[in-house]
Write an enzyme that holds these catalytic residues in place. Structure first.
Site, PDB file in Angstrom:
ATOM      1  N   ASN A 128     -12.881  -2.601 -37.070  1.00  0.00           N
ATOM      2  CA  ASN A 128     -12.099  -1.597 -36.342  1.00  0.00           C
ATOM      3  C   ASN A 128     -12.079  -0.300 -37.140  1.00  0.00           C
ATOM      4  O   ASN A 128     -12.099  -0.326 -38.372  1.00  0.00           O
ATOM      5  CB  ASN A 128     -10.655  -2.106 -36.161  1.00  0.00           C
ATOM      6  CG  ASN A 128      -9.882  -1.293 -35.136  1.00  0.00           C
ATOM      7  OD1 ASN A 128     -10.416  -0.922 -34.093  1.00  0.00           O
ATOM      8  ND2 ASN A 128      -8.626  -1.001 -35.429  1.00  0.00           N
TER       9      ASN A 128
ATOM     10  N   GLU B 285       4.085  10.365 -18.813  1.00  0.00           N
ATOM     11  CA  GLU B 285       4.938   9.769 -19.860  1.00  0.00           C
ATOM     12  C   GLU B 285       5.104  10.748 -21.031  1.00  0.00           C
ATOM     13  O   GLU B 285       6.165  10.825 -21.644  1.00  0.00           O
ATOM     14  CB  GLU B 285       4.339   8.442 -20.336  1.00  0.00           C
ATOM     15  CG  GLU B 285       4.447   7.354 -19.277  1.00  0.00           C
ATOM     16  CD  GLU B 285       4.151   5.953 -19.808  1.00  0.00           C
ATOM     17  OE1 GLU B 285       3.203   5.802 -20.592  1.00  0.00           O
ATOM     18  OE2 GLU B 285       4.885   5.016 -19.426  1.00  0.00           O
TER      19      GLU B 285
HETATM   20  P1  NAD Z   1      -5.920   8.783 -15.228  1.00  0.00           P
HETATM   21  O1  NAD Z   1      -7.372   8.802 -14.951  1.00  0.00           O
HETATM   22  O2  NAD Z   1      -5.082   7.735 -14.618  1.00  0.00           O
HETATM   23  O3  NAD Z   1      -5.265  10.192 -14.837  1.00  0.00           O
HETATM   24  C1  NAD Z   1      -5.895  11.403 -15.095  1.00  0.00           C
HETATM   25  C2  NAD Z   1      -5.434  12.446 -14.102  1.00  0.00           C
HETATM   26  O4  NAD Z   1      -6.015  13.686 -14.472  1.00  0.00           O
HETATM   27  C3  NAD Z   1      -5.871  12.138 -12.676  1.00  0.00           C
HETATM   28  O5  NAD Z   1      -4.747  12.125 -11.833  1.00  0.00           O
HETATM   29  C4  NAD Z   1      -6.842  13.273 -12.359  1.00  0.00           C
HETATM   30  O6  NAD Z   1      -6.765  13.708 -11.018  1.00  0.00           O
HETATM   31  C5  NAD Z   1      -6.374  14.380 -13.300  1.00  0.00           C
HETATM   32  N1  NAD Z   1      -7.424  15.358 -13.589  1.00  0.00           N
HETATM   33  C6  NAD Z   1      -8.757  15.137 -13.741  1.00  0.00           C
HETATM   34  N2  NAD Z   1      -9.413  16.320 -13.936  1.00  0.00           N
HETATM   35  C7  NAD Z   1      -8.475  17.280 -13.914  1.00  0.00           C
HETATM   36  C8  NAD Z   1      -8.511  18.695 -14.076  1.00  0.00           C
HETATM   37  N3  NAD Z   1      -9.661  19.350 -14.289  1.00  0.00           N
HETATM   38  N4  NAD Z   1      -7.352  19.389 -14.018  1.00  0.00           N
HETATM   39  C9  NAD Z   1      -6.182  18.747 -13.817  1.00  0.00           C
HETATM   40  N5  NAD Z   1      -6.084  17.414 -13.643  1.00  0.00           N
HETATM   41  C10 NAD Z   1      -7.212  16.687 -13.699  1.00  0.00           C
HETATM   42  O7  NAD Z   1      -5.823   8.798 -16.837  1.00  0.00           O
HETATM   43  P2  NAD Z   1      -4.625   8.266 -17.766  1.00  0.00           P
HETATM   44  O8  NAD Z   1      -3.314   8.783 -17.299  1.00  0.00           O
HETATM   45  O9  NAD Z   1      -5.009   8.575 -19.162  1.00  0.00           O
HETATM   46  O10 NAD Z   1      -4.655   6.698 -17.561  1.00  0.00           O
HETATM   47  C11 NAD Z   1      -5.833   5.935 -17.861  1.00  0.00           C
HETATM   48  C12 NAD Z   1      -5.572   4.480 -17.460  1.00  0.00           C
HETATM   49  O11 NAD Z   1      -4.582   3.932 -18.322  1.00  0.00           O
HETATM   50  C13 NAD Z   1      -5.043   4.343 -16.037  1.00  0.00           C
HETATM   51  O12 NAD Z   1      -5.547   3.165 -15.474  1.00  0.00           O
HETATM   52  C14 NAD Z   1      -3.559   4.233 -16.243  1.00  0.00           C
HETATM   53  O13 NAD Z   1      -2.898   3.558 -15.197  1.00  0.00           O
HETATM   54  C15 NAD Z   1      -3.475   3.496 -17.568  1.00  0.00           C
HETATM   55  N6  NAD Z   1      -2.217   3.840 -18.273  1.00  0.00           N
HETATM   56  C16 NAD Z   1      -1.152   3.018 -18.044  1.00  0.00           C
HETATM   57  C17 NAD Z   1       0.054   3.321 -18.648  1.00  0.00           C
HETATM   58  C18 NAD Z   1       1.240   2.428 -18.368  1.00  0.00           C
HETATM   59  O14 NAD Z   1       1.046   1.336 -17.807  1.00  0.00           O
HETATM   60  N7  NAD Z   1       2.454   2.843 -18.660  1.00  0.00           N
HETATM   61  C19 NAD Z   1       0.190   4.445 -19.481  1.00  0.00           C
HETATM   62  C20 NAD Z   1      -0.930   5.265 -19.694  1.00  0.00           C
HETATM   63  C21 NAD Z   1      -2.142   4.939 -19.061  1.00  0.00           C
END
Ligand code: NAD
Length: 393
Positions: free
Chosen positions: A36, A168
């Site tokens: 890792n 978050e």
């Molecule tokens: P995501 O892909 O879920 O969200 C990214 C967001 O950025 C999307 O809504 C997208 O439309 C937006 N986006 C993309 N290009 C953009 C732009 N040019 N300008 C503005 N907005 C833009 O990414 P994430 O939030 O990092 O999550 C990744 C994964 O991890 C997901 O499956 C999520 O559900 C999971 N996650 C879960 C938790 C939890 O369970 N509490 C917490 C964090 C992440």
């Protein structure tokens, strides 16, 4: 003679593979090594709290030695540079060559900048404890600069992406920054916190009533949501939006999406847009001695063309299936098919508010019950990996 099992990555997929494999394989049957890039297993789902400053690093970065030390698993801290699947070798940046009989690739995902000009060079990300520390230090430094110069860009934070990571994170800022500002003698009303989302809504995984709850709750605490506008460019003190608007901001945090891991996508095993393709038993579709766990693999529900989302919950479950199937590959038996169980999705909106959908019927939660469920799910995970010591921080 003991077989060599090499596990790449000490995140959810890699750690759970190691813990599960060791339950089924004795030290005389298998020598297990985990490589890792950090010496710690990191609780990615809580990183926003470290970035906001509400918890300490030890709460989210758990020493692998403490989790695996008594399990007869060798821990190597190094960065994977190349996987040579046909030679059964893995090369690391320290110059070491590791040979294996069975390989587990659990290297996670990478940030997707979608080629947006200036974004990678001028934004911070939230994928590790050091990223979270960097965000906290950067925000504090910009606030100090604002106090000294009154330059509005230093009091402006733009979070790109309104998925769970982005929401978050703004929740933590909304909770913690009033206190930070007070301590620095800055009026919190001077601070602007934007969450910019390209889609029509933030958090599309949730029903609209919960999305509204998130927006209302966070707007009340000083967050501005801009939806339906993509970020099109970033400089070191501004963000351009598709609408033509420019926001002067010297803190830009990008949470706009993830893509496959480059080392995995380019190593010669079968892949689909950079993520390894797998059989129902989580073996590479091209190399049966290679197993995959977590975001670096793409898994499709039977009969669907839409893959499962890249979540910690799934990586954990994949690791358990892989750990068991490794023992079958080495000793014989019937491999387990990967059948994920979805317990729900929970998102925090700062320390005292949250939203979630749980259980088979997608029961909706908001407010304290969601917050408590999210805390309980963290405790459940820590207990499962014998990492409850992290709760002391
Ligand atoms: P995501 O892909 O879920 O969200 C990214 C967001 O950025 C999307 O809504 C997208 O439309 C937006 N986006 C993309 N290009 C953009 C732009 N040019 N300008 C503005 N907005 C833009 O990414 P994430 O939030 O990092 O999550 C990744 C994964 O991890 C997901 O499956 C999520 O559900 C999971 N996650 C879960 C938790 C939890 O369970 N509490 C917490 C964090 C992440």
């Amino acid at each position: 003679m003991a077989k060599q099992i090499l596990i790449l990555g000490g995140g959810y997929g890699g750690l759970l593979t190691a813990l599960t494999a060791r339950k089924h394989l004795s030290a005389s049957e298998a020598n297990i090594t985990i490589i890792n890039k950090f010496s710690t297993h990191q609780i990615i789902t809580e990183l926003h709290r470290l970035a906001g400053g509400t918890i300490k690093e030890q709460a989210v970065a758990l020493p692998l030695q403490k989790l695996l030390g008594d399990k007869n698993v060798n821990i190597v801290v190094d960065t994977i540079q190349e996987i040579k699947p046909n030679e059964k070798q893995v090369l690391t940046s320290s110059g070491a060559v590791h040979k294996y009989d069975a390989l587990v690739v659990a290297l996670g995902s990478e940030t997707n900048y979608f080629g947006i000009p200036g974004l990678e060079a001028n934004s911070l990300i939230l994928k590790s404890a050091s990223d979270a520390n960097r965000i906290r230090a950067h925000v504090e430094a910009r606030l100090d600069a604002y106090k000294a110069s009154g330059n509005k860009a230093d009091a402006t934070i733009v979070v790109g992406g309104g998925g769970l990571t982005g929401v978050e994170l703004v929740g933590e800022f909304a909770d913690k920054l009033p206190e930070v500002c007070r301590a620095k003698g800055i009026d919190f009303n001077d601070i602007s916190i934007y969450c910019v989302e390209a889609g029509l809504s933030i958090l599309p995984v949730f029903p609209s009533v919960l999305i509204e709850r998130a927006v209302t709750s966070l707007e009340k605490r000083g967050v501005t949501f801009l939806t339906g506008v993509a970020i099109t460019e970033a400089t070191n003190n501004s963000v351009s939006l598709k609408s033509g608007q420019t926001i002067e901001a010297s803190t830009i945090i990008w949470t706009g999406g993830v893509k496959g891991n480059q080392v995995v996508g380019s190593c010669g095993i079968a892949e689909d847009r950079g993520r390894a393709t797998v059989t129902s038993t989580l073996q590479s579709t091209s190399h049966e001695d290679i197993f995959l766990a977590g975001d670096c693999a793409v898994v499709f529900p039977e009969g669907s063309e839409r893959p499962y989302p890249p979540t910690a919950q799934l990586a954990w479950q994949m690791g358990e299936t892989v750990g068991y199937n490794l023992s079958v590959q080495l000793k014989g038996g019937v491999m387990e098919k990967f059948v994920p169980v979805f317990s729900g999705t929970l998102g925090s909106l700062g320390r005292k508010d949250g939203i979630g959908t749980i259980g088979g019927k997608n029961t909706q939660l908001k407010g304290l019950p969601a917050t408590l469920m999210k805390e309980a799910s963290n405790v459940r995970y820590l207990s499962h990996i014998h990492g409850l010591f992290a709760l002391a921080y």
